[in-house]
Design an enzyme around this catalytic site. Sequence first.
Site, PDB file in Angstrom:
ATOM      1  N   TYR A 115      69.987  19.799  50.698  1.00 15.59           N
ATOM      2  CA  TYR A 115      70.770  20.107  49.504  1.00 15.59           C
ATOM      3  C   TYR A 115      70.971  21.612  49.358  1.00 15.59           C
ATOM      4  O   TYR A 115      70.024  22.391  49.434  1.00 15.59           O
ATOM      5  CB  TYR A 115      70.097  19.530  48.256  1.00 15.59           C
ATOM      6  N   TYR A 147      69.619  34.317  45.325  1.00 13.07           N
ATOM      7  CA  TYR A 147      69.445  32.873  45.466  1.00 13.07           C
ATOM      8  C   TYR A 147      70.567  32.266  46.297  1.00 13.07           C
ATOM      9  O   TYR A 147      70.333  31.524  47.257  1.00 13.07           O
ATOM     10  CB  TYR A 147      69.393  32.224  44.083  1.00 13.07           C
TER      11      TYR A 147
END
Length: 302
Positions: A115, A147
Amino acid sequence: MSKASAASQGRTDSNILKWLVLGASGQLGRDWVLALEKDGVDVTGLGRRELDITRAAEVQRVVKQVGPDVIVNCAAYTNVDQAELETGQAEAVNTHAPGILARASAEAGALLVHYSTDYVFPGLPEHRREYPDGYPESFPPDPVNAYGRTKWLGEQQIRAQNGPYLIIRTSWLCGRHGGNFIAAMLRLAGERNRLRVVNDQFGCPTFTEPAVFNSRVLIERGVRGTIHLSSGGVTSWHDFAREIFRIRGLDVALEAIPSSGYPTLAGRPKWSRLDIRQLAGVPGTRILPWQEELERFLHDLP
């Protein structure tokens, strides 16, 4: 960049014997394990206490021991702001670990399902006009924060290996078993009667239970490569919060503010809607508007 393909390749759901779910203590991983257990499937779910996915030797040992047909990686470093300060830790989990998992799964002949995130995209305000249906899978990633960069590099680590993979990008993930925007809003509503929420960041929620269902359909149909998955529609964080409070019957005064009014360590994309037309084209997938998914989610929430 790899696109999703509906062509059948590798194992399909009908002949998968063993599953290994990593990040099983998180909100997505827990729903994966619950769904497979409910169907009586042979599944091993491991959280970070049971397996450090940043250690190649440990990963290889576990994969050899379990002998999975499919490895589902739900593990991630997801604290967007803290990733600006702990970039090394974010890289270890989001960048290097996927490469380790891809090598181990390729050696075992297993499919790796991984994911990723809408935050791999730049989210420029003008892209809302240029890509009203959202970013397609083929759009070149250009993250605006650490991130997003670590997740994008992790995708590339997987693609560099020779094994079969399915990378599923989601957005604004919400589940019953972990921290997320819905949980934060409900908690704050119990503490305050007035909240300020940004109204210039747009995207779409993804709910974990339908995400697991649709992911399993993709696997069953032999989809490989990269594909986007979310609910239908688009919203802002402010309007998302307003709908949460409306459904729950909570009297909270919401003030819409720009991102500049709520400064954070990490920048956020202003437009991170994912184009899910490829997902919709796969037979058997179920996509509902985010408002309907939210109503179902909150109805079952204590």
